[in-house]
Design a protein around this motif. Structure first.
Motif, PDB file in Angstrom:
ATOM      1  N   LEU A   1       0.832  -1.207   0.000  1.00 61.31           N
ATOM      2  CA  LEU A   1       0.000   0.000   0.000  1.00 61.31           C
ATOM      3  C   LEU A   1       0.870   1.262   0.000  1.00 61.31           C
ATOM      4  N   GLU A   2       2.020   1.183   0.711  1.00 62.08           N
ATOM      5  CA  GLU A   2       2.952   2.326   0.713  1.00 62.08           C
ATOM      6  C   GLU A   2       3.460   2.588  -0.704  1.00 62.08           C
ATOM      7  N   ALA A   3       3.775   1.485  -1.401  1.00 61.36           N
ATOM      8  CA  ALA A   3       4.238   1.627  -2.780  1.00 61.36           C
ATOM      9  C   ALA A   3       3.172   2.321  -3.629  1.00 61.36           C
ATOM     10  N   PHE A   4       1.913   1.939  -3.396  1.00 63.41           N
ATOM     11  CA  PHE A   4       0.801   2.545  -4.119  1.00 63.41           C
ATOM     12  C   PHE A   4       0.799   4.058  -3.915  1.00 63.41           C
ATOM     13  N   VAL A   5       0.890   4.441  -2.620  1.00 66.43           N
ATOM     14  CA  VAL A   5       0.845   5.869  -2.305  1.00 66.43           C
ATOM     15  C   VAL A   5       2.043   6.581  -2.935  1.00 66.43           C
ATOM     16  N   ASP A   6       3.242   5.970  -2.810  1.00 65.85           N
ATOM     17  CA  ASP A   6       4.453   6.572  -3.387  1.00 65.85           C
ATOM     18  C   ASP A   6       4.286   6.851  -4.874  1.00 65.85           C
ATOM     19  N   MET A   7       3.827   5.818  -5.585  1.00 66.26           N
ATOM     20  CA  MET A   7       3.727   5.935  -7.036  1.00 66.26           C
ATOM     21  C   MET A   7       2.660   6.949  -7.427  1.00 66.26           C
ATOM     22  N   ALA A   8       1.523   6.921  -6.680  1.00 62.30           N
ATOM     23  CA  ALA A   8       0.462   7.896  -6.967  1.00 62.30           C
ATOM     24  C   ALA A   8       0.978   9.308  -6.728  1.00 62.30           C
ATOM     25  N   ALA A   9       1.729   9.466  -5.611  1.00 60.25           N
ATOM     26  CA  ALA A   9       2.256  10.792  -5.286  1.00 60.25           C
ATOM     27  C   ALA A   9       3.215  11.248  -6.381  1.00 60.25           C
ATOM     28  N   ALA A  10       4.057  10.335  -6.845  1.00 55.95           N
ATOM     29  CA  ALA A  10       5.022  10.678  -7.882  1.00 55.95           C
ATOM     30  C   ALA A  10       4.291  11.194  -9.124  1.00 55.95           C
ATOM     31  N   ASP A  11       3.170  10.529  -9.475  1.00 57.15           N
ATOM     32  CA  ASP A  11       2.388  10.969 -10.632  1.00 57.15           C
ATOM     33  C   ASP A  11       1.820  12.368 -10.421  1.00 57.15           C
ATOM     34  N   HIS A  12       1.323  12.617  -9.192  1.00 55.14           N
ATOM     35  CA  HIS A  12       0.758  13.940  -8.911  1.00 55.14           C
ATOM     36  C   HIS A  12       1.823  15.004  -8.998  1.00 55.14           C
ATOM     37  N   VAL A  13       3.062  14.714  -8.524  1.00 59.33           N
ATOM     38  CA  VAL A  13       4.162  15.682  -8.618  1.00 59.33           C
ATOM     39  C   VAL A  13       4.427  15.989 -10.083  1.00 59.33           C
TER      40      VAL A  13
END
Lengths: 111, 880
Positions: B28-40
């Motif tokens: 789930l952390e990986a999910f958040v990381d990757m989603a955040a990276a996309d938003h950046v």
């Protein structure tokens, strides 16, 4: 399209979509959710609260196999890949789906 | 296939739970990381991007919870949580939980242990083919003075074999003295001679070798079948034992077969040798030689009662020309024969333990009802707070099941040691061939019964509570009024419980009374510090004088041991043997008048009666003047005197026995001795004739028992006794070295065991019943605090309140007592066979039971009643 118009997706349909997405290449959870969103063209939304339980169940049933790999950005993520049994189930589901769609469409058009 | 995957997944989930949780977390952390990276990438600030990503996931814990719930085996999680709740609830009220679990443990443990014994002795298959078709046959000598059940004669067996129509075959065994020597120490072993049909009738086979044939039996070939135990002991379990010879009574026998370890047959588990009967010609025609044990197999189409009728007629016909007319026979199933009185004992005890289980369940029901009523408010509050009916039911259900499970566990813990104790109830004939084990079916059954009670009544508050609106229940305030109906129910439970306890107490009391009587019954001897053992004298079979000289030498040697007060000899040690009986003929009678006149014969050394402490009623003891050459004399017991010479002194009277013909000795009665139960302490007394060895040339045997009166602990002189006997003959075996007291204990073991077990069950029942009374009254006091407050405010004294509650409790007790005494009177009838002809006083038992119950119940009532009487009206009323 407003949020309220989005469709509720039955469990079987969600499974079918996950399996379909994974036919081409192994993907991680975030990737699957992005692909689902893109494919559905925002007609419906699968939130992770539905996606992850489905992934775990499919894995538990042996339809998917998961392993930890590096992403293109060098982060580790859990990739899901279709197993032979998953592939078989996809075939069955797809055939059933087609029949159901045909039936429903017939009824709707006949009405 | 998919099932396998699921199972593996569940196993993984349970076994590597922490790892799985950690993996889910990092995924789930990986999910958040990757989603955040996309938003950046789309232009958000890093903080903004993380917030959006977290939103997109929709809450860490929520997703995790949904994954957990969706997983296979997720239900286990919920169950575990319920179990934890259940245990927490039970911990919260330790008093209630302890009593409830202990109650269940007693009920479940008791019946589980008892059934294990019942199963081992009465249900489990015996080591014979189709054992329920096997019967034993005895001569029915009701008209004789001796006993009703007499061992048949080999001659009768021959006739039965020839003429019967109901058995596929019959076999006989007879007791033989056997001393095994060579290859190690001389050893006196229990042995039987058997007809060649023995093995086929029982349907047993040796584990190695073969059994003897008709031909070998007829020709008297010296072959022997040995027990597994003897094979291990003397041959080290080596297969070469077959074909070897062994020395039995100084004759060479070829070992031809080895029996299975579990094989046993009457009279005892420890029989080590079976030799061919090879009956001498005289035995084949002697209808008076009652020495055989007969076992037969019913034909498939024949019922027991058909066999009884047919054999009765046959026996009357065969023995019609007998001295004193014909006699019928008894046909008794083998199982009944082997289990003996243990059967009744076990049945009674099984019922008692079942009763205890019922009492335990009743008690548990009462506890749960009381507690449930007290928890009504809790239920109401929780319903008001939104707990659904289903949720409440599930929680109460879990609690009840946890209780039942813990009770069952504690029950097993209780049953295991109890089983060790019960092993002593297994009849001697079965011995270790019938090991006791926990019977899981019964454990399951009794736990099930307890669980039904627990669940059934544990759910009452949840169902009742959620049926009413929360407002109603809470408006009722602290009183939690339960209504007359449930009072009525709880009160009748108390009555039932008390009545059942009274039944157990009454039966237990009767058995204890009987045991006390038997234990203190006069055995005609002083039994303390009396050592006994047997020294078979087959080596002196040919020479009578030499034999008597050897026995006298034994007595003299043993008598000289320091610590020995006196020693004497009797051919058959008291309490051990009902054999050696014969007809007698009084002077002046004709042969035809001897019908029914049978007495046991015992040969003794001169100072036997002094040594064992027997009392002469009349006449004189044997003296050194009673020699082989002098007038044959006899001492008879009181029973003989009463039967043969009613109303007059038998002193000086003459009679013949055994050899009734012209050459038979006339014995003159010189003394009358008080009763000694020669054939067994529980047997009815029989006429007995005692002679001195020197004058026993007619009708004598090769047995010699030695009795030793000691000043010290009898066990301590055993080595010295062996040395004394071996100093006369180093090959002389000694057998059955034991004290008279231990023999009495052994013979009374069924009686003592059943009395103490039933007593224990009854005591437990009493405790449970009083706990029940206590529980219900304390509950009533708590419920009625308000009422008590009002009454006291209106002028009721503490004494009146005390009396009112005590009266209520004792009223229920008395009601239960009356029902219980009535039922106990009926139930005590099944105890008859356990009373050994003794008639215990029912009324004194009932009186004692009543007093005990009322005292115990009064205490159980008094504690809560006192609490009630000490209620402070101000506090009670303010509670509103």
């Amino acid at each position: 399209m407003g949020r309220d118009d989005k469709l509720d997706i039955p469990q079987v349909t969600l499974d079918l979509m996950i399996l379909t997405i994974l036919t081409h290449e192994p993907m991680h959870g975030y990737g699957i959710s992005q692909r689902l969103a893109a494919l559905s063209r925002d007609h419906f939304q699968i939130n992770p609260g539905s996606l992850f339980p489905s992934l775990y169940r499919l894995e538990g049933d042996g339809r998917l196999k998961a392993e930890w790999c590096d992403t293109e950005n060098g982060r580790r993520a859990k990739y899901y890949r279709l197993t032979a049994s998953g592939r078989r189930q996809l075939e069955q589901h797809r055939e059933r789906w087609n029949r159901a769609c045909f039936a429903v469409t017939s009824v709707l058009e006949g009405a | 296939m998919i099932l396998l995957h699921r199972l593996a997944s569940v196993v993984r989930w349970i076994s590597r739970r922490d790892k799985a949780e950690a993996e889910l977390r990092s995924e789930l952390e990986a999910f958040v990381d990757m989603a955040a990276a996309d938003h950046v990438r789309d232009g958000a600030t890093p903080d903004e991007a993380r917030r959006l990503a977290a939103l997109q996931l929709g809450g860490f814990e929520q997703v995790k919870e949904r994954v957990r719930a969706g997983r296979h085996g997720g239900g286990l999680d919920a169950a575990a949580r319920d179990l934890r709740y259940g245990l927490r609830q039970l911990r919260r009220s330790p008093g209630f939980s302890t009593i409830a679990i202990a109650t269940l443990a007693l009920g479940i443990g008791g019946i589980t242990a008892m059934f294990s014994a019942f199963d081992a002795v009465l249900i489990r298959p015996m080591p014979y083919a189709e054992a329920d078709r096997l019967v034993m046959i005895w001569d029915d000598m009701t008209k004789l003075d001796i006993t009703t059940k007499v061992t048949p004669s080999p001659a009768e067996w021959l006739e039965w074999r020839r003429l019967n129509t109901v058995f596929t075959d019959l076999a006989i065994t007879q007791s033989v003295e056997a001393t095994v020597s060579g290859d190690g120490d001389p050893e006196q072993v229990p042995a039987r001679s058997a007809s060649w049909t023995f093995w086929s009738v029982l349907g047993v086979r040796p584990t190695a070798g073969r059994v003897f044939t008709e031909d070998e039996d007829n020709k008297g070939v010296k072959v022997v079948v040995i027990s597994h135990g003897l094979w291990q002991r003397r041959f080290g379990g080596r297969p070469e034992a077959i074909g070897r010879t062994m020395s039995i009574n100084d004759e060479r026998y070829e070992v031809i077969g080895i029996m299975p370890p579990k094989f046993y047959f009457l009279p005892a588990r420890d029989v080590d040798l079976w030799v061919p009967a090879s009956m001498p010609a005289w035995m084949r025609t002697s209808f008076g030689w009652h020495s055989a044990t007969v076992v037969a197999r019913l034909k498939p189409s024949i019922s027991l009662s058909q066999a009884r009728d047919s054999m009765r007629a046959l026996s009357l016909q065969i023995t019609a020309k007998d001295l004193g007319g014909g006699h019928p026979v008894l046909v008794i199933p083998l199982r009944e024969e082997i289990a003996g009185r243990t059967r009744t004992a076990l049945t009674v005890l099984l019922w008692a333990s079942a009763t205890l289980l019922v009492i335990a369940c009743v008690n548990l029901t009462n506890l749960l009802l009381s507690r449930g009523a007290a928890r009504k408010r809790e239920v109401a509050v929780r319903t008001a707070l939104g707990a659904g009916r289903g949720r409440l039911v599930r929680q109460f259900l879990t609690e009840s099941l946890t209780l039942a499970a813990l009770g069952a566990l504690a029950g097993v813990a209780l049953a295991l040691p109890a089983i060790r104790f019960l092993e002593r109830l297994v009849p001697e004939a079965m011995g270790d061939a019938a090991p006791l084990r926990i019977d899981w079916r019964v454990l399951m059954f009794s736990t099930g019964v307890a669980a039904v009670a627990a669940v059934g009544f544990g759910l009452v508050p949840a169902l009742r509570g959620s049926r009413f609106t929360p407002q109603d229940a809470m408006r009722a305030g602290g009183r939690g009024s339960t209504g007359a109906r449930s009072h009525w129910f709880q009160h009748s439970l108390i009555v039932v419980e008390t009545a059942l306890a009274v039944v157990l107490l009454t039966c237990g009391g009767l058995l204890l009374q009987t045991y006390h009587y038997l234990r203190h019954n006069d055995v005609g001897m002083r039994s303390e510090r009396l050592l006994t053992f047997e020294t078979p004298v087959f080596r002196y079979a040919k020479d009578f004088d030499q034999r008597i000289a050897f026995i006298n030498a034994e007595v003299e040697k043993v008598g000289a041991i320091p610590g020995v007060v006196g020693a004497a000899s009797i051919n058959l040690i008291p309490f051990t043997n009902s054999a050696n009986a014969t007809f007698y003929l009084l002077e002046g009678q004709s042969r035809s008048q001897t019908a029914g006149q049978v007495a046991l014969i015992r040969n003794v050394s001169r100072d036997y009666f002094t040594t064992v402490g027997a009392q002469l009623r009349e006449g004189r003891p044997f003296t050194s003047d009673d020699r082989k050459s002098s007038t044959p004399v006899a001492i008879v017991n009181a029973q003989f005197a009463k039967r043969a010479y009613p109303g007059k002194s038998p002193l000086g009277q003459r009679f013949k026995f055994g050899s009734l013909g012209a050459t038979g000795y006339w014995y003159t009665i010189v003394g009358v001795v008080n009763q000694i139960p020669e054939s067994g302490i529980l047997d009815e007394t029989k006429p007995v004739v005692y002679r001195v060895y020197e004058q026993s040339e007619q009708i004598s045997d090769l047995a010699a028992g030695i009795v030793v009166r000691t000043a010290v602990d009898p066990e301590s002189i055993v080595p010295a006794v062996r040395q004394a006997i071996w100093s006369l003959d180093k090959n002389q075996p000694l057998a059955h070295i034991r004290t008279l007291d231990s023999m009495i204990d052994r013979q009374l073991s069924t009686s003592s065991q059943s009395a103490s077990l039933l007593g224990a069950f009854a005591a437990l029942a009493l405790v449970l019943a009083s706990l029940g009374i206590y529980g219900v009254l304390s509950y009533a006091v708590t419920q009625r605090t308000n009422e008590i407050g009002v009454r006291m405010a209106l002028g009721a004294t503490a004494g009146e309140i005390l009396r009112s509650f005590t009266r209520q409790g004792l009223g229920l007790t008395m009601f239960g007592l009356v029902i219980g005494l009535a039922a106990g009177g009926a139930a005590s009838r099944v105890l008859t066979t356990l009373l050994y002809g003794y008639q215990p006083d029912y009324f004194s038992t009932a009186a004692a039971v009543s007093i005990i119950l009322i005292v115990v119940a009064a205490f159980a009532c008094l504690v809560p009643a006192r609490r009630a009487s000490r209620t402070d009206p101000m506090i009670a009323l303010r509670r509103e």
